[in-house]
Design a protein around this motif. Structure first.
Motif, PDB file in Angstrom:
ATOM      1  N   CYS A  23       0.864  -1.189   0.000  1.00  0.00           N
ATOM      2  CA  CYS A  23       0.000   0.000   0.000  1.00  0.00           C
ATOM      3  C   CYS A  23       0.901   1.241   0.000  1.00  0.00           C
ATOM      4  O   CYS A  23       1.804   1.346   0.837  1.00  0.00           O
ATOM      5  CB  CYS A  23      -0.899  -0.026   1.232  1.00  0.00           C
ATOM      6  SG  CYS A  23      -1.811   1.502   1.502  1.00  0.00           S
ATOM      7  N   PHE A  35      -8.154  -2.970  -5.569  1.00  0.00           N
ATOM      8  CA  PHE A  35      -7.940  -1.743  -4.806  1.00  0.00           C
ATOM      9  C   PHE A  35      -6.783  -0.898  -5.343  1.00  0.00           C
ATOM     10  O   PHE A  35      -6.585   0.231  -4.907  1.00  0.00           O
ATOM     11  CB  PHE A  35      -7.709  -2.062  -3.326  1.00  0.00           C
ATOM     12  CG  PHE A  35      -8.939  -2.554  -2.623  1.00  0.00           C
ATOM     13  CD1 PHE A  35     -10.112  -1.807  -2.672  1.00  0.00           C
ATOM     14  CD2 PHE A  35      -8.945  -3.751  -1.936  1.00  0.00           C
ATOM     15  CE1 PHE A  35     -11.265  -2.249  -2.040  1.00  0.00           C
ATOM     16  CE2 PHE A  35     -10.087  -4.198  -1.294  1.00  0.00           C
ATOM     17  CZ  PHE A  35     -11.250  -3.452  -1.346  1.00  0.00           C
ATOM     18  N   CYS A  39      -4.473  -0.171   0.328  1.00  0.00           N
ATOM     19  CA  CYS A  39      -5.137  -1.318   0.955  1.00  0.00           C
ATOM     20  C   CYS A  39      -6.578  -0.944   1.332  1.00  0.00           C
ATOM     21  O   CYS A  39      -6.950   0.227   1.320  1.00  0.00           O
ATOM     22  CB  CYS A  39      -4.360  -1.769   2.187  1.00  0.00           C
ATOM     23  SG  CYS A  39      -4.484  -0.627   3.577  1.00  0.00           S
ATOM     24  N   GLU A  40      -7.349  -1.953   1.703  1.00  0.00           N
ATOM     25  CA  GLU A  40      -8.758  -1.721   2.011  1.00  0.00           C
ATOM     26  C   GLU A  40      -8.936  -0.739   3.180  1.00  0.00           C
ATOM     27  O   GLU A  40      -9.812   0.121   3.148  1.00  0.00           O
ATOM     28  CB  GLU A  40      -9.445  -3.060   2.323  1.00  0.00           C
ATOM     29  CG  GLU A  40     -10.946  -2.942   2.352  1.00  0.00           C
ATOM     30  CD  GLU A  40     -11.644  -4.292   2.390  1.00  0.00           C
ATOM     31  OE1 GLU A  40     -10.952  -5.323   2.571  1.00  0.00           O
ATOM     32  OE2 GLU A  40     -12.883  -4.307   2.246  1.00  0.00           O
ATOM     33  N   ALA A  41      -8.074  -0.864   4.196  1.00  0.00           N
ATOM     34  CA  ALA A  41      -8.181   0.018   5.368  1.00  0.00           C
ATOM     35  C   ALA A  41      -7.956   1.477   4.965  1.00  0.00           C
ATOM     36  O   ALA A  41      -8.656   2.378   5.441  1.00  0.00           O
ATOM     37  CB  ALA A  41      -7.176  -0.402   6.428  1.00  0.00           C
ATOM     38  N   CYS A  42      -6.996   1.717   4.071  1.00  0.00           N
ATOM     39  CA  CYS A  42      -6.726   3.093   3.640  1.00  0.00           C
ATOM     40  C   CYS A  42      -7.855   3.621   2.750  1.00  0.00           C
ATOM     41  O   CYS A  42      -8.170   4.813   2.782  1.00  0.00           O
ATOM     42  CB  CYS A  42      -5.370   3.184   2.943  1.00  0.00           C
ATOM     43  SG  CYS A  42      -4.007   3.040   4.132  1.00  0.00           S
ATOM     44  N   TRP A  43      -8.479   2.725   1.969  1.00  0.00           N
ATOM     45  CA  TRP A  43      -9.655   3.143   1.182  1.00  0.00           C
ATOM     46  C   TRP A  43     -10.787   3.520   2.107  1.00  0.00           C
ATOM     47  O   TRP A  43     -11.527   4.469   1.859  1.00  0.00           O
ATOM     48  CB  TRP A  43     -10.104   2.026   0.226  1.00  0.00           C
ATOM     49  CG  TRP A  43      -9.424   2.077  -1.108  1.00  0.00           C
ATOM     50  CD1 TRP A  43      -8.532   1.176  -1.610  1.00  0.00           C
ATOM     51  CD2 TRP A  43      -9.577   3.094  -2.105  1.00  0.00           C
ATOM     52  NE1 TRP A  43      -8.118   1.576  -2.865  1.00  0.00           N
ATOM     53  CE2 TRP A  43      -8.744   2.742  -3.187  1.00  0.00           C
ATOM     54  CE3 TRP A  43     -10.331   4.271  -2.181  1.00  0.00           C
ATOM     55  CZ2 TRP A  43      -8.645   3.520  -4.352  1.00  0.00           C
ATOM     56  CZ3 TRP A  43     -10.232   5.047  -3.339  1.00  0.00           C
ATOM     57  CH2 TRP A  43      -9.396   4.668  -4.397  1.00  0.00           C
ATOM     58  N   LYS A  44     -10.941   2.763   3.212  1.00  0.00           N
ATOM     59  CA  LYS A  44     -12.071   3.001   4.128  1.00  0.00           C
ATOM     60  C   LYS A  44     -12.037   4.391   4.744  1.00  0.00           C
ATOM     61  O   LYS A  44     -13.077   4.948   5.073  1.00  0.00           O
ATOM     62  CB  LYS A  44     -12.079   1.942   5.242  1.00  0.00           C
ATOM     63  CG  LYS A  44     -12.740   0.647   4.788  1.00  0.00           C
ATOM     64  CD  LYS A  44     -13.425  -0.073   5.940  1.00  0.00           C
ATOM     65  CE  LYS A  44     -14.255  -1.249   5.437  1.00  0.00           C
ATOM     66  NZ  LYS A  44     -13.646  -2.537   5.759  1.00  0.00           N
ATOM     67  N   VAL A  45     -10.832   4.961   4.927  1.00  0.00           N
ATOM     68  CA  VAL A  45     -10.755   6.287   5.554  1.00  0.00           C
ATOM     69  C   VAL A  45     -10.623   7.410   4.515  1.00  0.00           C
ATOM     70  O   VAL A  45     -10.454   8.570   4.874  1.00  0.00           O
ATOM     71  CB  VAL A  45      -9.602   6.369   6.592  1.00  0.00           C
ATOM     72  CG1 VAL A  45      -9.886   5.429   7.761  1.00  0.00           C
ATOM     73  CG2 VAL A  45      -8.257   6.048   5.959  1.00  0.00           C
ATOM     74  N   THR A  46     -10.687   7.056   3.242  1.00  0.00           N
ATOM     75  CA  THR A  46     -10.633   8.076   2.184  1.00  0.00           C
ATOM     76  C   THR A  46     -12.041   8.638   1.962  1.00  0.00           C
ATOM     77  O   THR A  46     -12.980   7.869   1.806  1.00  0.00           O
ATOM     78  CB  THR A  46     -10.099   7.448   0.877  1.00  0.00           C
ATOM     79  OG1 THR A  46      -8.764   6.985   1.106  1.00  0.00           O
ATOM     80  CG2 THR A  46     -10.092   8.461  -0.260  1.00  0.00           C
ATOM     81  N   THR A  50     -21.097  10.135  -1.361  1.00  0.00           N
ATOM     82  CA  THR A  50     -22.187   9.166  -1.473  1.00  0.00           C
ATOM     83  C   THR A  50     -23.314   9.705  -2.341  1.00  0.00           C
ATOM     84  O   THR A  50     -24.195   8.973  -2.757  1.00  0.00           O
ATOM     85  CB  THR A  50     -22.787   8.872  -0.082  1.00  0.00           C
ATOM     86  OG1 THR A  50     -23.346  10.103   0.433  1.00  0.00           O
ATOM     87  CG2 THR A  50     -21.743   8.348   0.878  1.00  0.00           C
ATOM     88  N   HIS A 114     -11.524  -0.598  -8.495  1.00  0.00           N
ATOM     89  CA  HIS A 114     -12.231   0.149  -7.455  1.00  0.00           C
ATOM     90  C   HIS A 114     -12.488   1.592  -7.883  1.00  0.00           C
ATOM     91  O   HIS A 114     -13.593   2.119  -7.710  1.00  0.00           O
ATOM     92  CB  HIS A 114     -11.431   0.103  -6.154  1.00  0.00           C
ATOM     93  CG  HIS A 114     -12.194   0.615  -4.975  1.00  0.00           C
ATOM     94  ND1 HIS A 114     -13.400   0.073  -4.582  1.00  0.00           N
ATOM     95  CD2 HIS A 114     -11.952   1.637  -4.105  1.00  0.00           C
ATOM     96  CE1 HIS A 114     -13.857   0.736  -3.528  1.00  0.00           C
ATOM     97  NE2 HIS A 114     -12.998   1.681  -3.219  1.00  0.00           N
TER      98      HIS A 114
END
Ligand SMILES: [Zn+2]
Ligand SMILES: [Zn+2]
Length: 247
Positions: A23, A35, A39-46, A50, A114
């Motif tokens: 990542c 992705f 990584c998925e965790a870094c995408w989650k906080v970007t 919506t 993604h």
């Protein structure tokens, strides 16, 4: 070594298995190829839009206060009043994984699955849904030669496949700096790199069209506004801007 597209894809997939990509933000390994750089965790906080948040209806700038849904179309930041596009939207803010994805797109002509999903989702939200033609923001011919591709064209191709809309790379072009010099611009004109930087070579093609103008990042909006000015002057009805990220 010559590889067909399918073979290249398989080769990439095998390579990902053998050597997981780190990542670019946190250094942990990227769990899934889709992705891309993060990584998925870094995408989650970007911060990803919506479509339900309160933004300037015209330029998409997030509003500080939450506005009731029935009034959202009246929200304006006023900073974009003089800009020439109809509306501008982005998949999310120019931060974290989205920022890294934009930076990578300047080096490689590829959009991760993604980012593609995020772009398609954003393009399917009103009022962008009315678009009939996709036009990428043209790159300086010199810069395109050095880079080998235009990142806005890569985005346009991705959207074209998913939205079943044609990509138009002939109508809008960037006027080269030397052409501007030949046209005898004054000092201020020479300093201003964006105003008057675009021209429409085939106005007949876009008469009364609703255009989806795409680029990688929306910063001040000056570039897309300059494109939109040329397009509407040539007869386009609406210019909807979509970028991967927004500053
Ligand atoms: Zn990470
Ligand atoms: Zn605005």
């Amino acid at each position: 070594m010559f590889l067909t597209h399918a073979a290249q894809f398989l080769y990439d997939a095998l390579l990902t298995l053998a050597y997981p990509q780190a990542c670019t933000i946190c250094g942990r390994s990227v769990e899934q190829r889709k992705f891309g750089v993060a990584c998925e965790a870094c995408w989650k906080v970007t911060p990803i839009f919506t479509g339900d948040e309160s933004v300037c209806w015209k330029c998409g700038l997030p509003a500080v206060a939450d506005i009731a849904p029935e009034f959202r179309e009246q929200v304006r930041c006023r900073r974009c009043d003089s800009q020439s596009f109809t509306v501008a939207r982005a998949a999310g803010l120019y931060e974290g994984a989205l920022r890294e994805s934009v930076l990578l797109l300047k080096r490689q002509p590829h959009v991760s699955q993604h980012v593609e999903d995020l772009l398609v989702t954003a393009a399917r939200r009103a009022p962008l849904t009315g678009s009939t033609r996709i036009i990428p923001v043209p790159l300086h011919s010199e810069r395109r030669r050095v880079r080998g591709f235009n990142q806005a064209s890569v985005i346009a191709q991705v959207l074209s496949r998913k939205l079943q809309l044609p990509v138009d790379e002939v109508t809008l072009s960037r006027v080269s700096t030397s052409e501007k010099y030949r046209a005898g611009l004054d000092t201020k004109g020479r300093r201003d790199t964006v105003a008057g930087a675009f021209e429409v070579r085939h106005p007949r093609l876009i008469a009364n069209d609703d255009i989806l103008l795409v680029d990688d990042v929306f910063t001040t909006g000056a570039t897309v506004s300059s494109c939109a000015e040329a397009l509407t002057a040539a007869g386009a009805r609406n210019v909807y801007v979509l970028t991967v990220a927004r500053a």
